[in-house]
Write a protein that holds these residues in place. Structure first.
Motif, mmCIF file in Angstrom:
data_model
loop_
_atom_site.group_PDB
_atom_site.id
_atom_site.type_symbol
_atom_site.label_atom_id
_atom_site.label_comp_id
_atom_site.label_asym_id
_atom_site.label_seq_id
_atom_site.Cartn_x
_atom_site.Cartn_y
_atom_site.Cartn_z
ATOM 1 N N PHE A 164 0.820 -1.245 -0.043
ATOM 2 C CA PHE A 164 -0.060 0.049 -0.038
ATOM 3 C C PHE A 164 1.073 1.278 0.065
ATOM 4 C CE2 PHE A 164 -1.822 3.472 2.449
ATOM 5 C CZ PHE A 164 -3.044 3.904 1.585
ATOM 6 N N PHE A 165 0.470 2.225 -0.911
ATOM 7 C CA PHE A 165 1.167 3.430 -1.111
ATOM 8 C C PHE A 165 0.005 4.547 -1.090
ATOM 9 C CE2 PHE A 165 4.198 0.496 -3.088
ATOM 10 C CZ PHE A 165 5.357 0.648 -2.597
ATOM 11 N N PRO A 166 0.008 5.494 -0.185
ATOM 12 C CA PRO A 166 -0.817 6.506 -0.362
ATOM 13 C C PRO A 166 -1.041 7.304 -1.861
ATOM 14 C CG PRO A 166 0.448 6.803 1.673
ATOM 15 C CD PRO A 166 1.008 5.830 0.891
ATOM 16 N N ALA A 167 -1.949 7.585 -2.204
ATOM 17 C CA ALA A 167 -2.170 8.159 -3.733
ATOM 18 C C ALA A 167 -1.207 9.238 -3.780
ATOM 19 C CB ALA A 167 -3.548 8.344 -3.898
ATOM 20 N N GLU A 168 -1.285 10.225 -2.792
ATOM 21 C CA GLU A 168 -0.357 11.399 -2.813
ATOM 22 C C GLU A 168 1.085 11.158 -2.965
ATOM 23 O OE1 GLU A 168 -1.541 10.805 1.591
ATOM 24 O OE2 GLU A 168 -2.466 10.857 -0.410
ATOM 25 N N VAL A 169 1.518 10.314 -2.178
ATOM 26 C CA VAL A 169 2.971 9.829 -2.142
ATOM 27 C C VAL A 169 3.266 9.222 -3.840
ATOM 28 C CG1 VAL A 169 4.401 7.947 -1.539
ATOM 29 C CG2 VAL A 169 3.002 9.400 -0.012
ATOM 30 N N LYS A 187 1.605 9.817 -6.558
ATOM 31 C CA LYS A 187 1.906 11.088 -7.465
ATOM 32 C C LYS A 187 3.012 11.865 -7.430
ATOM 33 C CE LYS A 187 -1.126 15.056 -8.703
ATOM 34 N NZ LYS A 187 -2.155 15.928 -8.388
ATOM 35 N N ALA A 188 3.479 12.138 -6.118
ATOM 36 C CA ALA A 188 4.424 12.897 -5.876
ATOM 37 C C ALA A 188 5.812 12.067 -6.441
ATOM 38 C CB ALA A 188 4.817 13.138 -4.438
ATOM 39 N N LYS A 189 6.005 10.881 -6.442
ATOM 40 C CA LYS A 189 7.014 10.189 -6.597
ATOM 41 C C LYS A 189 7.151 10.185 -8.407
ATOM 42 C CE LYS A 189 8.641 9.109 -2.765
ATOM 43 N NZ LYS A 189 10.100 9.560 -2.186
ATOM 44 N N LEU A 241 17.948 8.450 -7.095
ATOM 45 C CA LEU A 241 18.251 7.444 -6.140
ATOM 46 C C LEU A 241 18.702 8.093 -4.884
ATOM 47 C CD1 LEU A 241 20.613 4.982 -8.180
ATOM 48 C CD2 LEU A 241 18.349 4.515 -7.384
ATOM 49 N N LYS A 242 18.970 9.390 -4.967
ATOM 50 C CA LYS A 242 19.646 9.959 -3.487
ATOM 51 C C LYS A 242 18.459 10.609 -2.933
ATOM 52 C CE LYS A 242 22.456 11.916 -0.505
ATOM 53 N NZ LYS A 242 23.246 11.118 0.295
ATOM 54 N N PHE A 243 17.647 11.131 -3.720
ATOM 55 C CA PHE A 243 16.443 12.115 -3.126
ATOM 56 C C PHE A 243 15.073 11.772 -3.429
ATOM 57 C CE2 PHE A 243 20.006 14.998 -4.115
ATOM 58 C CZ PHE A 243 20.450 15.200 -2.642
ATOM 59 N N VAL A 244 14.861 10.887 -4.172
ATOM 60 C CA VAL A 244 13.480 10.570 -4.594
ATOM 61 C C VAL A 244 13.019 9.082 -4.025
ATOM 62 C CG1 VAL A 244 11.845 10.214 -6.723
ATOM 63 C CG2 VAL A 244 13.533 12.087 -6.956
ATOM 64 N N LEU A 245 13.758 8.300 -4.243
ATOM 65 C CA LEU A 245 13.608 6.839 -3.780
ATOM 66 C C LEU A 245 14.188 6.396 -2.667
ATOM 67 C CD1 LEU A 245 13.456 5.231 -7.644
ATOM 68 C CD2 LEU A 245 11.544 5.808 -6.184
#
Length: 201
Positions: free
Chosen positions: A32-37, A39-41, A92-96
Motif C-alpha cells: 500500500f502506498f498513499p495516492a499522494e505519495v 503522485k509525488a514520486k 536514487l539519492k532524493f526521490v526513492l
C-alpha cells in the motif's frame, strides 16, 4: 507497416522507460502506498528523467550539437548520457528510498548502470541501441516483479516482448543500428537488472 515502425521508435523511446517502470511498479505492487505519495514520486521521476533531458536536448539542438532526438551519431550521445547518469543518481539519492521502495530503487540502480555502460561505449567511439537497453531492462524488471510478488503479468510481459521485437525491426529498417548494436543494447539493459535483483528478489 512503415508508419507502425516509425511510431514504435517514438512511443518506445528509452526516455519513457524509467517512468513506465515506476508506473507499472505502483500499479502491480501489492504494497500500500498513499495516492499522494505515488503522485509525488511519479512527478519527480518524470521531471528528472523526461522533462529535464528534453529541455537539454533542445538546448543542444539550438547550439547545433544534436540533429535528432534518436541520437544516431555517436558524438551526440555523450552529453545526454552524462546528464542522465547524474539525474539518475539524484533520483536514487532524493526521490526513492531503499527501505520503502526496494524493488523500484534497484530498478533505477540498474538503469544507472546501463546508462553508464552506454556512456563507456560512447567514449570508445561505439554506440549501442538505447531503445533495446530501455525495453529489455523494463521487460526483465516486470518479469522479476511477477516472480517476486507471485503475480500473473503474462499479458504485460508478452506486450513488452512484442514491442521490443517491433522496435528492433524499426531500428534496423531505418538503418539506425546494426544487429550487433541491438544485441549489445539488449544485454546492457538486461544484465544490470538481473544483477540488481539479487539485492531485492
Amino acid at each position: 507497416m512503415k508508419f507502425l515502425l516509425k511510431i514504435a521508435s517514438l512511443l518506445f523511446h528509452p526516455i519513457w522507460m524509467p517512468l513506465a517502470g515506476a508506473l507499472l511498479y505502483f500499479l502491480v505492487s501489492p504494497r500500500f502506498f498513499p495516492a499522494e505519495v505515488i503522485k509525488a514520486k511519479l512527478i519527480a521521476i518524470a521531471i528528472m528523467t523526461i522533462f529535464i533531458p528534453v529541455v537539454f536536448y533542445y538546448m543542444m539542438k539550438t547550439l547545433g550539437k544534436a540533429t535528432s532526438h534518436l541520437m544516431i551519431e555517436v558524438r551526440e550521445r555523450k552529453w545526454p548520457l552524462m546528464l542522465q547518469t547524474v539525474l539518475l543518481l539524484l533520483v536514487l539519492k532524493f526521490v526513492l528510498d531503499y527501505f520503502d521502495y526496494p524493488e523500484l530503487y534497484f530498478f533505477f540502480a540498474g538503469i544507472f548502470v546501463s546508462t553508464f555502460i552506454a556512456l563507456l561505449f560512447v567514449f570508445f567511439g561505439k554506440k549501442i541501441s538505447l531503445h533495446m537497453t530501455g525495453l529489455s531492462g523494463l521487460t526483465v524488471f516486470i518479469i522479476l516483479l511477477s516472480v517476486h510478488f507471485n503475480l500473473n503479468l503474462i499479458y504485460t510481459i508478452s506486450f513488452l516482448v512484442a514491442v521490443t521485437g517491433l522496435t528492433a525491426s524499426s531500428r534496423l529498417h531505418y538503418n539506425a543500428h546494426s544487429n550487433k548494436e541491438l544485441v549489445l543494447g539488449i544485454f546492457t539493459g538486461m544484465l544490470p537488472q538481473i544483477a540488481a535483483a539479487f539485492f531485492w528478489l
